[in-house]
Motif scaffolding. Sequence first.
Motif, PDB file in Angstrom:
ATOM      1  N   ASP A  77      56.601 -41.940 -37.437  1.00  0.00           N
ATOM      2  CA  ASP A  77      56.399 -41.542 -38.828  1.00  0.00           C
ATOM      3  C   ASP A  77      56.499 -40.038 -39.029  1.00  0.00           C
ATOM      4  N   GLY A  78      56.428 -39.279 -37.940  1.00  0.00           N
ATOM      5  CA  GLY A  78      56.515 -37.841 -38.109  1.00  0.00           C
ATOM      6  C   GLY A  78      56.475 -37.112 -36.785  1.00  0.00           C
ATOM      7  N   ALA A  79      56.799 -35.809 -36.850  1.00  0.00           N
ATOM      8  CA  ALA A  79      56.842 -34.986 -35.643  1.00  0.00           C
ATOM      9  C   ALA A  79      56.435 -33.563 -35.980  1.00  0.00           C
ATOM     10  N   VAL A  80      55.854 -32.900 -34.989  1.00  0.00           N
ATOM     11  CA  VAL A  80      55.347 -31.540 -35.178  1.00  0.00           C
ATOM     12  C   VAL A  80      55.782 -30.680 -34.004  1.00  0.00           C
ATOM     13  N   ASN A  81      56.178 -29.437 -34.291  1.00  0.00           N
ATOM     14  CA  ASN A  81      56.428 -28.476 -33.207  1.00  0.00           C
ATOM     15  C   ASN A  81      55.385 -27.370 -33.254  1.00  0.00           C
ATOM     16  N   LEU A  82      54.584 -27.293 -32.199  1.00  0.00           N
ATOM     17  CA  LEU A  82      53.577 -26.242 -32.069  1.00  0.00           C
ATOM     18  C   LEU A  82      53.854 -25.344 -30.869  1.00  0.00           C
ATOM     19  N   ALA A  83      54.984 -25.536 -30.230  1.00  0.00           N
ATOM     20  CA  ALA A  83      55.368 -24.640 -29.140  1.00  0.00           C
ATOM     21  C   ALA A  83      55.612 -23.257 -29.720  1.00  0.00           C
ATOM     22  N   GLY A  84      55.261 -22.229 -28.972  1.00  0.00           N
ATOM     23  CA  GLY A  84      55.489 -20.886 -29.485  1.00  0.00           C
ATOM     24  C   GLY A  84      54.952 -19.824 -28.558  1.00  0.00           C
ATOM     25  N   SER A  85      55.112 -18.588 -28.982  1.00  0.00           N
ATOM     26  CA  SER A  85      54.621 -17.445 -28.229  1.00  0.00           C
ATOM     27  C   SER A  85      54.345 -16.330 -29.213  1.00  0.00           C
ATOM     28  N   ILE A  86      53.753 -15.250 -28.725  1.00  0.00           N
ATOM     29  CA  ILE A  86      53.516 -14.095 -29.581  1.00  0.00           C
ATOM     30  C   ILE A  86      53.793 -12.834 -28.778  1.00  0.00           C
ATOM     31  N   LEU A  87      54.442 -11.872 -29.425  1.00  0.00           N
ATOM     32  CA  LEU A  87      54.709 -10.578 -28.801  1.00  0.00           C
ATOM     33  C   LEU A  87      54.453  -9.507 -29.844  1.00  0.00           C
ATOM     34  N   LEU A  88      53.522  -8.620 -29.568  1.00  0.00           N
ATOM     35  CA  LEU A  88      53.193  -7.547 -30.504  1.00  0.00           C
ATOM     36  C   LEU A  88      53.642  -6.217 -29.914  1.00  0.00           C
ATOM     37  N   LYS A  89      54.847  -5.818 -30.300  1.00  0.00           N
ATOM     38  CA  LYS A  89      55.441  -4.565 -29.840  1.00  0.00           C
ATOM     39  C   LYS A  89      56.343  -4.028 -30.940  1.00  0.00           C
ATOM     40  N   PRO A  90      56.407  -2.696 -31.103  1.00  0.00           N
ATOM     41  CA  PRO A  90      57.399  -2.150 -32.028  1.00  0.00           C
ATOM     42  C   PRO A  90      58.807  -2.382 -31.496  1.00  0.00           C
ATOM     43  N   ALA A  91      59.778  -2.341 -32.380  1.00  0.00           N
ATOM     44  CA  ALA A  91      61.154  -2.668 -32.003  1.00  0.00           C
ATOM     45  C   ALA A  91      61.664  -1.787 -30.864  1.00  0.00           C
ATOM     46  N   HIS A  92      61.331  -0.492 -30.886  1.00  0.00           N
ATOM     47  CA  HIS A  92      61.910   0.411 -29.886  1.00  0.00           C
ATOM     48  C   HIS A  92      61.334   0.199 -28.494  1.00  0.00           C
ATOM     49  N   LEU A  93      60.240  -0.563 -28.390  1.00  0.00           N
ATOM     50  CA  LEU A  93      59.660  -0.881 -27.086  1.00  0.00           C
ATOM     51  C   LEU A  93      59.936  -2.322 -26.653  1.00  0.00           C
ATOM     52  N   THR A  94      60.660  -3.062 -27.477  1.00  0.00           N
ATOM     53  CA  THR A  94      60.959  -4.468 -27.188  1.00  0.00           C
ATOM     54  C   THR A  94      62.328  -4.583 -26.527  1.00  0.00           C
TER      55      THR A  94
END
Length: 247
Positions: A77-94
Amino acid sequence: MPNSKYFVVGAGGGIGTELCKQLVATGHQVMLVGRNEAKLQTLANELQQPFQVCDGTDWDGLAGVADYTLEHFGGLDGAVNLAGSILLKPAHLTSKDELQSVIEANLITAFGLVRTMAPRLKKQGGGSIVLMSSGGAAIGLTSHEAIAAAKAGVAAMARAAAATYAASNVRINTVAPGLVETELTARIWQNERSADTSRAMHPMGRLGKPEDIASMIAWLLAPENSWITGQDIAVDGGLSSIKSATR
């Protein structure tokens, strides 16, 4: 509707665990899917539900698990995606590798779930797909460049897919949380200084709990809400939409 059947990728995480508990408590069946076999086994034993180990970036593997689930449950009846990650960095350090990793964990897994589940739900007459975006994709937050890019992509992709599959009665929505107290974000909220800063950013003065997000996902899955599609619903204590006086 009692005894609906759902497919949850990322079931072993904080929000995933809470969602599965809520769904089972209200009489539904859930296929627990994720990468961490130990966590899935523990949750499966607690909830008396089946599980399958699969990385959400593995689209062929996901298709195989989806077909197994359809056979095991006799439908979905339904599906969920909870896979993920987080990265907190400014663009010039990524680095490019870091950005690609964030895209893989968040956007590629979400796209893979839609690609896998939309045609299978269509064959059964419809169903609900729920994905995770982010409050940080709706407004500009310091050092959120990579995760904002990925989550904004999820929300935009979901709207397009909602249009594609609407005539087939397949609903696709996203939930956009603020900072939620889970294992994934522990580095932020377990640090007193950063936790205080984060709470101050949320007008309601607290961080989210897994049940705050799980409840909205369960609501979007429910067939009673079958006229809702293509929406990105903020569950973020007002983070992305309002400013309040300093507490």
